[in-house]
Design a protein around this motif. Structure first.
Motif, PDB file in Angstrom:
ATOM      1  N   ALA A   1       0.852  -1.189   0.000  1.00 54.02           N
ATOM      2  CA  ALA A   1       0.000   0.000   0.000  1.00 54.02           C
ATOM      3  C   ALA A   1       0.892   1.245   0.000  1.00 54.02           C
ATOM      4  CB  ALA A   1      -0.879   0.003   1.250  1.00 54.02           C
ATOM      5  N   THR A   2       0.309   2.377  -0.346  1.00 55.74           N
ATOM      6  CA  THR A   2       1.016   3.659  -0.216  1.00 55.74           C
ATOM      7  C   THR A   2       0.326   4.455   0.901  1.00 55.74           C
ATOM      8  OG1 THR A   2      -0.388   4.678  -1.849  1.00 55.74           O
ATOM      9  CG2 THR A   2       1.655   3.650  -2.658  1.00 55.74           C
ATOM     10  N   GLY A   3       0.635   5.746   0.972  1.00 55.71           N
ATOM     11  CA  GLY A   3      -0.022   6.599   1.977  1.00 55.71           C
ATOM     12  C   GLY A   3       0.899   6.913   3.137  1.00 55.71           C
ATOM     13  N   ARG A   4       0.455   7.884   3.937  1.00 59.12           N
ATOM     14  CA  ARG A   4       1.290   8.369   5.052  1.00 59.12           C
ATOM     15  C   ARG A   4       1.596   7.272   6.074  1.00 59.12           C
ATOM     16  NH1 ARG A   4      -3.020  12.842   5.354  1.00 59.12           N
ATOM     17  NH2 ARG A   4      -3.886  11.056   4.288  1.00 59.12           N
ATOM     18  N   THR A   5       0.612   6.406   6.330  1.00 54.69           N
ATOM     19  CA  THR A   5       0.812   5.340   7.319  1.00 54.69           C
ATOM     20  C   THR A   5       1.992   4.448   6.944  1.00 54.69           C
ATOM     21  OG1 THR A   5      -1.592   5.361   7.532  1.00 54.69           O
ATOM     22  CG2 THR A   5      -0.436   3.540   8.592  1.00 54.69           C
TER      23      THR A   5
ATOM     24  N   LEU B   1      -1.511  -2.022  -4.403  1.00 57.46           N
ATOM     25  CA  LEU B   1      -2.968  -2.026  -4.432  1.00 57.46           C
ATOM     26  C   LEU B   1      -3.559  -1.154  -5.530  1.00 57.46           C
ATOM     27  CD1 LEU B   1      -3.620  -1.494  -0.625  1.00 57.46           C
ATOM     28  CD2 LEU B   1      -4.485  -3.429  -1.959  1.00 57.46           C
ATOM     29  N   ASP B   2      -2.920   0.012  -5.775  1.00 54.94           N
ATOM     30  CA  ASP B   2      -3.648   0.993  -6.570  1.00 54.94           C
ATOM     31  C   ASP B   2      -2.725   2.032  -7.199  1.00 54.94           C
ATOM     32  OD1 ASP B   2      -3.025   2.120  -4.098  1.00 54.94           O
ATOM     33  OD2 ASP B   2      -5.097   2.171  -3.408  1.00 54.94           O
TER      34      ASP B   2
ATOM     35  N   TYR C   1       1.779   6.803  -7.437  1.00 49.30           N
ATOM     36  CA  TYR C   1       2.093   5.793  -6.439  1.00 49.30           C
ATOM     37  C   TYR C   1       3.324   4.986  -6.845  1.00 49.30           C
ATOM     38  CZ  TYR C   1      -2.095   6.745  -3.693  1.00 49.30           C
ATOM     39  OH  TYR C   1      -3.035   7.329  -2.886  1.00 49.30           O
TER      40      TYR C   1
ATOM     41  N   GLY D   1      -3.608  -0.091   4.480  1.00 51.83           N
ATOM     42  CA  GLY D   1      -4.009   1.010   5.348  1.00 51.83           C
ATOM     43  C   GLY D   1      -5.533   1.085   5.280  1.00 51.83           C
ATOM     44  N   ILE D   2      -6.108   2.081   5.917  1.00 49.74           N
ATOM     45  CA  ILE D   2      -7.571   2.273   5.826  1.00 49.74           C
ATOM     46  C   ILE D   2      -7.861   3.755   5.631  1.00 49.74           C
ATOM     47  CG2 ILE D   2      -7.817   2.363   8.367  1.00 49.74           C
ATOM     48  CD1 ILE D   2     -10.622   1.106   8.025  1.00 49.74           C
ATOM     49  N   GLY D   3      -8.760   4.051   4.716  1.00 49.34           N
ATOM     50  CA  GLY D   3      -9.168   5.442   4.503  1.00 49.34           C
ATOM     51  C   GLY D   3     -10.210   5.851   5.531  1.00 49.34           C
TER      52      GLY D   3
ATOM     53  N   HIS E   1     -12.248   2.804   3.150  1.00 50.52           N
ATOM     54  CA  HIS E   1     -11.737   2.080   1.983  1.00 50.52           C
ATOM     55  C   HIS E   1     -10.465   1.310   2.305  1.00 50.52           C
ATOM     56  CE1 HIS E   1      -9.375   5.899   0.502  1.00 50.52           C
ATOM     57  NE2 HIS E   1      -8.568   5.130   1.222  1.00 50.52           N
TER      58      HIS E   1
ATOM     59  N   GLY F   1      -7.369  -0.285  -0.297  1.00 48.25           N
ATOM     60  CA  GLY F   1      -7.081   0.090  -1.674  1.00 48.25           C
ATOM     61  C   GLY F   1      -7.889   1.350  -1.940  1.00 48.25           C
TER      62      GLY F   1
ATOM     63  N   GLN G   1      -8.668  13.843   1.682  1.00 45.89           N
ATOM     64  CA  GLN G   1      -7.686  13.150   2.529  1.00 45.89           C
ATOM     65  C   GLN G   1      -6.327  13.073   1.840  1.00 45.89           C
ATOM     66  OE1 GLN G   1      -8.942   9.080   3.932  1.00 45.89           O
ATOM     67  NE2 GLN G   1      -6.797   8.581   3.693  1.00 45.89           N
TER      68      GLN G   1
ATOM     69  N   LYS H   1      -8.529   7.838  12.620  1.00 43.11           N
ATOM     70  CA  LYS H   1      -8.969   6.555  12.049  1.00 43.11           C
ATOM     71  C   LYS H   1      -9.868   5.778  13.028  1.00 43.11           C
ATOM     72  CE  LYS H   1      -6.593   7.004   8.221  1.00 43.11           C
ATOM     73  NZ  LYS H   1      -5.339   6.383   7.840  1.00 43.11           N
TER      74      LYS H   1
HETATM   75  C1  F6R Z   1      -3.017   3.508  -0.709  1.00 45.79           C
HETATM   76  C2  F6R Z   1      -4.241   2.855  -0.281  1.00 45.79           C
HETATM   77  C3  F6R Z   1      -5.186   3.532   0.646  1.00 45.79           C
HETATM   78  C4  F6R Z   1      -4.521   4.039   1.917  1.00 45.79           C
HETATM   79  C5  F6R Z   1      -5.520   4.769   2.818  1.00 45.79           C
HETATM   80  C6  F6R Z   1      -4.866   5.341   4.054  1.00 45.79           C
HETATM   81  O1  F6R Z   1      -2.279   2.674  -1.585  1.00 45.79           O
HETATM   82  O2  F6R Z   1      -4.494   1.785  -0.708  1.00 45.79           O
HETATM   83  O3  F6R Z   1      -6.223   2.650   0.973  1.00 45.79           O
HETATM   84  O4  F6R Z   1      -3.954   2.952   2.615  1.00 45.79           O
HETATM   85  O5  F6R Z   1      -6.117   5.800   2.108  1.00 45.79           O
HETATM   86  O6  F6R Z   1      -4.013   6.369   3.688  1.00 45.79           O
HETATM   87  P1  F6R Z   1      -3.072   7.095   4.775  1.00 45.79           P
HETATM   88  O7  F6R Z   1      -2.103   6.075   5.218  1.00 45.79           O
HETATM   89  O8  F6R Z   1      -2.409   8.198   3.994  1.00 45.79           O
HETATM   90  O9  F6R Z   1      -3.963   7.563   5.856  1.00 45.79           O
END
Ligand code: F6R
Length: 258
Positions: free
Chosen positions: A35-39, A62-63, A76, A128-130, A134, A136, A160, A199
């Motif tokens: 996955a990507t994202g800050r986490t 994932l995406d 990404y 991670g989780i949005g 979500h 991905g 976000q 979260k």
């Molecule tokens: C990113 C992804 C998303 C992130 C989610 C959390 O590849 O699949 O589901 O994991 O949006 O993002 P952060 O970590 O930035 O809070």
């Protein structure tokens, strides 16, 4: 599903990294879903500092945003190269990120699914989780059996993710390619990492609420080998923390991680 609550973000990240490292040492040709994202930033910082051998490892992200070229710092693919792939000994052709610039996006997503299958499926999928639940880019009402496909992003997700786009949600692409919920559930093992109080509400719904397409992460309740790793802030809306803490402190499978 197992929930592990660590005292702070560093400890939650460390446990996640330890889990990935353990699986990679046990199976050097591990197929890793990423996955990507800050986490994930501290996860990849730590993972790349351990001197692990990734030479036989293959990865599937994932995406990816639609319409952002792979060399663009907002893509990404660029995030993954910079944060992880350039820092470890993985072969570049072993790393896969959906191509959001493909002329035929339908063919690209079908090809992505075939490549995962050809690799033997994903051994360990990192998530991670949005804030909308979500995983991905499976936004609310994504079919729980969905496969890799093109998906429209919610305004909430675009807000976000505005950080990478100069804080301007309008500049965040409206569409992305994403593994489906069904694709994710096919992974042999899943670890979802969530950090921070923002979260907490969605996490509690995903883990302790009903399974619903409104919250893609709730589908993880169906998975037989899913671990949810949290810091205390992300766990703060859960009702059964005493039980989760007891499991982590007592179950033998966690003994190496305590
Ligand atoms: C990113 C992804 C998303 C992130 C989610 C959390 O590849 O699949 O589901 O994991 O949006 O993002 P952060 O970590 O930035 O809070």
């Amino acid at each position: 599903m197992e929930v592990v609550i660590r005292p702070d973000a560093d400890a939650a990240v460390a446990l996640t990294v330890q889990l990935i490292a353990t699986r990679l040492r046990a199976k050097p040709d591990l197929v890793l879903g990423l996955a990507t994202g800050r986490t994930m930033e501290p996860v990849y910082d730590s993972l790349s500092s351990l001197g692990l051998d990734f030479s036989r490892c293959r990865t599937f992200n994932l995406d990816e945003y639609v319409g952002i070229p792979p060399d663009d710092p907002q893509s990404y693919r660029h995030f993954m190269n910079e944060r992880l792939f350039d820092r470890i000994n993985i072969k570049r052709d072993h790393t896969h990120v959906p191509d959001g610039m493909a002329a035929d996006l339908g063919a690209e997503v079908r090809h992505y699914e075939r490549r995962i299958k050809h690799a033997g499926g994903i051994d360990l999928q990192l998530l991670g989780i949005g804030e909308d639940g979500h995983i991905g880019f499976n936004e609310p009402l994504s079919a729980l059996m969905s496969r890799t496909r093109e998906k429209a992003l919610t305004p909430k997700t675009r807000r976000q993710n505005a950080g990478m786009f100069g804080g301007d949600a309008e500049r965040v692409p409206k569409r992305a390619l994403t593994m489906g919920v069904g694709t994710i559930l096919d992974a042999h093992e899943i670890v979802l990492l969530a950090i921070g109080a923002e979260k907490a509400p969605i996490l509690a719904q995903a883990v302790e609420g009903p399974i619903t397409a409104m919250i893609s992460a709730s589908a993880l309740q169906l998975h037989p080998r899913c671990k949810v790793v949290l810091d205390t802030a992300a766990a703060s809306s859960l009702s059964q923390t005493e039980y989760y803490e007891w499991i982590f402190a007592n179950e033998p499978e966690w003994s190496a991680f305590r």
